[in-house]
Motif scaffolding. Structure first.
Motif, PDB file in Angstrom:
ATOM      1  N   ASP A   1       0.843  -1.186   0.000  1.00 18.06           N
ATOM      2  CA  ASP A   1       0.000   0.000   0.000  1.00 18.06           C
ATOM      3  C   ASP A   1       0.881   1.240   0.000  1.00 18.06           C
ATOM      4  OD1 ASP A   1      -2.320   1.487   0.041  1.00 18.06           O
ATOM      5  OD2 ASP A   1      -2.491   1.477   2.226  1.00 18.06           O
TER       6      ASP A   1
ATOM      7  N   GLU B   1      -9.476  -5.545  -7.159  1.00 20.68           N
ATOM      8  CA  GLU B   1      -9.293  -5.974  -5.775  1.00 20.68           C
ATOM      9  C   GLU B   1      -9.405  -7.489  -5.653  1.00 20.68           C
ATOM     10  OE1 GLU B   1     -10.640  -1.835  -6.025  1.00 20.68           O
ATOM     11  OE2 GLU B   1     -11.476  -3.729  -6.768  1.00 20.68           O
TER      12      GLU B   1
ATOM     13  N   ASP C   1      -6.313 -10.076  -4.569  1.00 23.25           N
ATOM     14  CA  ASP C   1      -6.496 -11.052  -3.487  1.00 23.25           C
ATOM     15  C   ASP C   1      -6.173 -12.468  -3.965  1.00 23.25           C
ATOM     16  OD1 ASP C   1      -7.256  -9.091  -1.703  1.00 23.25           O
ATOM     17  OD2 ASP C   1      -9.407  -9.397  -2.001  1.00 23.25           O
TER      18      ASP C   1
END
Length: 276
Positions: free
Chosen positions: A180, A224, A228
């Motif tokens: 991040d 997203e 994952d």
């Protein structure tokens, strides 16, 4: 009152002639488009590095996959090379657009970044100068990018990100995550930008995986969800070799129904807490 004659029906011979003319024109357009695709493919092969740097305790591997349609080629790229201070540089990026123009722009980024990196090893400064260099050529294209500097002596990893998709990491003891890192605008959009550098120390053997959005995003596949899925995959194979892991991650792109090309760059490391 004057009567108009009904329009004359075309003869079978005239229809056949028209059809042949239209078919020939369509064939020429297809051949021209195919020639551009083949040129982009050839440029892509020539501009991507034939080898990546590797050292004892560090395996590297990269993969590139054209779009599912086979027509969108030339946007994604990766690179790896030694820096003058003995550290290693790795980069991955995605040019807006495709075809020959995007491939040429990709080459400008890659070689420009190498030239800048010969004078400084700071990833943020390399991004900043490369951005200014691309703006100076006055192109309508732009690119996202992540630049990584790895010190194989201390296992310090410095990264700078320009609008690019996050990286994925995992260690052999079961830890994993999606980076991040704070980033900046994509390259080639606006001058005078700064690119923050995120510094981390690798302390456990594992893998650090850079990728483009074509690996994790599709028409009905959110990014997203794709990230994952790749994180779970890398976590389950953190002890695998770099080549095996790169193949496995690239296969994830097939599940997204991707319409974009895709690239993967794997750093498989044997980092230790004391940096030895």
């Amino acid at each position: 009152m004057t009567r108009r004659r009904p329009p004359r029906s075309a003869s079978a011979e005239e229809l056949l002639t028209t059809l042949q003319r239209l078919t020939a024109r369509a064939r020429q357009e297809v051949q021209l488009h195919q020639a551009r695709v083949e040129l982009a493919e050839a440029l892509q092969r020539e501009m991507l590095p034939a080898t990546l740097p590797a050292l004892p305790g560090l395996q590297t591997a990269a993969r590139y996959l054209p779009a599912r349609s086979g027509l969108d080629i030339g946007g994604d790229w990766y690179d790896g090379f030694p820096l003058p201070d003995g550290t290693l540089a790795f980069a991955i990026g995605d040019v807006q657009g495709h075809d020959v123009e995007a491939t040429a722009f990709m080459g400008q980024i890659r070689f420009g970044m190498r030239a800048v990196a010969a004078t400084t090893a700071d990833p943020g400064e390399i991004m900043d100068r490369t951005n200014d260099l691309l703006l100076s050529v006055d192109s309508a294209l732009f690119a996202t990018c992540t630049f990584v500097r790895l010190d194989p002596r201390s296992w310090e990893l410095d990264t700078a990100r320009a609008g690019h998709v996050p990286a994925v990491w995992a260690t052999v003891d079961g830890q994993s995550g999606i980076t991040d890192d704070v980033g900046g605008l994509p390259l080639g959009i606006q001058g005078g930008r700064t690119y923050p550098v995120t510094r981390r120390r690798l302390t456990t053997p594992g893998a650090f995986v850079l990728l483009t959005d074509g690996v994790v995003e599709g028409p009905s596949f959110p990014i997203e969800e794709g990230l994952d899925a790749v994180e779970r995959l890398v976590a389950s194979r953190a002890s695998a070799g770099a080549e095996e892991l790169a193949d496995a991650v690239l296969q994830a792109a097939e599940r997204t129904g991707h319409e974009d090309d895709a690239a993967v760059l794997v750093l498989r490391h044997d980092a230790s807490p004391c940096g030895t």
